[in-house]
Scaffold this motif. Structure first.
Motif, PDB file in Angstrom:
ATOM      1  N   VAL A   1       0.833  -1.203   0.000  1.00 21.50           N
ATOM      2  CA  VAL A   1       0.000   0.000   0.000  1.00 21.50           C
ATOM      3  C   VAL A   1       0.867   1.253   0.000  1.00 21.50           C
ATOM      4  CG1 VAL A   1      -1.666   1.344   1.352  1.00 21.50           C
ATOM      5  CG2 VAL A   1      -1.958  -1.131   1.111  1.00 21.50           C
ATOM      6  N   LEU A   2       1.885   1.258   0.858  1.00 20.59           N
ATOM      7  CA  LEU A   2       2.731   2.446   0.982  1.00 20.59           C
ATOM      8  C   LEU A   2       3.645   2.615  -0.221  1.00 20.59           C
ATOM      9  CD1 LEU A   2       3.523   2.230   4.796  1.00 20.59           C
ATOM     10  CD2 LEU A   2       1.808   3.624   3.646  1.00 20.59           C
ATOM     11  N   ARG A   3       4.148   1.520  -0.782  1.00 23.34           N
ATOM     12  CA  ARG A   3       4.972   1.617  -1.988  1.00 23.34           C
ATOM     13  C   ARG A   3       4.163   2.183  -3.166  1.00 23.34           C
ATOM     14  NH1 ARG A   3      10.026  -0.348  -2.022  1.00 23.34           N
ATOM     15  NH2 ARG A   3      10.689  -1.646  -0.253  1.00 23.34           N
ATOM     16  N   ALA A   4       2.895   1.832  -3.221  1.00 20.99           N
ATOM     17  CA  ALA A   4       2.034   2.365  -4.279  1.00 20.99           C
ATOM     18  C   ALA A   4       1.850   3.874  -4.149  1.00 20.99           C
ATOM     19  CB  ALA A   4       0.675   1.674  -4.241  1.00 20.99           C
ATOM     20  N   GLN A   5       2.116   4.406  -2.960  1.00 26.32           N
ATOM     21  CA  GLN A   5       2.055   5.856  -2.724  1.00 26.32           C
ATOM     22  C   GLN A   5       3.395   6.530  -2.962  1.00 26.32           C
ATOM     23  OE1 GLN A   5      -1.473   5.587  -2.593  1.00 26.32           O
ATOM     24  NE2 GLN A   5      -1.043   7.546  -1.624  1.00 26.32           N
ATOM     25  N   GLY A   6       4.403   5.745  -3.373  1.00 22.66           N
ATOM     26  CA  GLY A   6       5.717   6.302  -3.648  1.00 22.66           C
ATOM     27  C   GLY A   6       6.708   6.169  -2.513  1.00 22.66           C
ATOM     28  N   ARG A   7       6.333   5.481  -1.441  1.00 19.80           N
ATOM     29  CA  ARG A   7       7.237   5.305  -0.301  1.00 19.80           C
ATOM     30  C   ARG A   7       8.293   4.254  -0.628  1.00 19.80           C
ATOM     31  NH1 ARG A   7       4.778   6.403   4.691  1.00 19.80           N
ATOM     32  NH2 ARG A   7       6.630   5.548   5.659  1.00 19.80           N
ATOM     33  N   THR A   8       9.533   4.534  -0.285  1.00 22.72           N
ATOM     34  CA  THR A   8      10.614   3.565  -0.486  1.00 22.72           C
ATOM     35  C   THR A   8      11.448   3.351   0.776  1.00 22.72           C
ATOM     36  OG1 THR A   8      12.067   5.322  -1.312  1.00 22.72           O
ATOM     37  CG2 THR A   8      10.814   4.070  -2.955  1.00 22.72           C
ATOM     38  N   ASP A   9      11.351   4.249   1.732  1.00 27.70           N
ATOM     39  CA  ASP A   9      12.132   4.154   2.959  1.00 27.70           C
ATOM     40  C   ASP A   9      11.227   3.687   4.093  1.00 27.70           C
ATOM     41  OD1 ASP A   9      13.828   4.354   5.095  1.00 27.70           O
ATOM     42  OD2 ASP A   9      14.068   6.535   5.000  1.00 27.70           O
TER      43      ASP A   9
END
Length: 279
Positions: free
Chosen positions: A244-252
């Motif tokens: 879910v968070l990676r789909a929002q652009g989160r990588t860290d």
């Protein structure tokens, strides 16, 4: 979209993932009904409905502390009605309350079996049923259940068949209610962690696992993303928090890392194709 003035009814919100989701919503100024059993301090588990309410209100949310056993039909119906009357409705139901016993068949007594079925599967069904009239009246209604993807492999059942049945029962509610409630514009989804999460239940039941567990904040942040989406556009999903968070652009994801410094361990029930993506 945010959760300002939205009303969330969260089961098991006195601690752990439920409390983390409540606190994330409270940062927007949400109304939170804390529906849990712990009204006085527990000798082994930190947090009560009252301490949770104080934390919520300290960061700008509004809290209603309710003693609720999700096995009790009358108590659930009364708590739902009280929440709707107090805050003027209910926008979001989070089915978080759950019982765990990672025991094989011989070691699982029927009292524990019944407890897990009553809290996990039956509790999810009951809360969803009781909240339905209020959710139908909400502008952007969501049900979010903390339960795993329906990955029907024997390896998830054989070591602890009773617990798996109870958790997958929650997911079956998501599968069925997503379609049943689609006509009302209610989003019904499940959310599950990629890795173990550091909660009181994990520390008590699986202490070795706790050292390799991420902060509950990752589940709260993922839940927030889901609950702020248009309900008619996101339903019937079995989400994984990091996805879910990676789909929002989160990588860290270092801010969620285990306090011990250990590498986070994959949680139970993660399908092979998802596990392969993360090594």
């Amino acid at each position: 979209m945010n959760l300002r003035h939205k009303t969330l009814f969260i089961t098991g919100a006195s601690r752990g993932i439920g409390l983390a989701i409540a606190l994330r919503a409270a940062r927007d100024g949400a109304n939170i009904a804390i529906a849990a059993k712990t009204a006085t301090p527990h000798p082994k588990l930190e947090g009560t409905i009252h301490s949770a309410a104080a934390e919520i209100e300290a960061i700008g949310g509004r809290a209603l502390a309710l003693v609720v056993d999700v096995r009790d039909e009358v108590a659930v119906e009364q708590a739902i009605a009280q929440t709707a009357a107090h805050f003027g409705g209910i926008d979001i139901l989070v089915n978080n309350a759950s019982a765990i016993s990672m025991t094989d068949t011989q070691a699982t007594d029927l009292k524990r079996y019944d407890l897990m079925q009553s809290i996990n599967t039956r509790g999810t069904f009951l809360c969803s049923k009781a909240a339905l009239p209020h959710l139908r009246a909400a502008a952007n209604p969501h049900i979010l259940t903390l339960s795993p993807p329906l990955d029907m492999q024997a390896k998830w059942f054989a070591p602890h068949v009773a617990y798996t049945i109870a958790k997958f029962g929650m997911s079956l509610c998501t599968l069925g209610h997503a379609e049943e409630f689609r006509q009302y514009g209610i989003a019904v989804n499940s959310l599950w962690p990629l890795t173990a999460i550091d909660t009181a239940a994990v520390r008590n039941k699986l202490p070795d696992f706790a050292a390799a567990s991420r902060s509950p904040a990752i589940m709260a942040d993922a839940a927030y993303v889901i609950l702020t989406k248009p309900a008619r556009e996101v339903s019937g999903n079995f989400f994984i928090d990091e996805d879910v968070l990676r789909a929002q652009g989160r990588t860290d994801f270092s801010m969620y890392a285990p306090r011990s410094g250990a590498k986070a361990e994959l949680d139970f029930f993660i399908p092979d194709e998802i596990a392969a993506r993360y090594g």
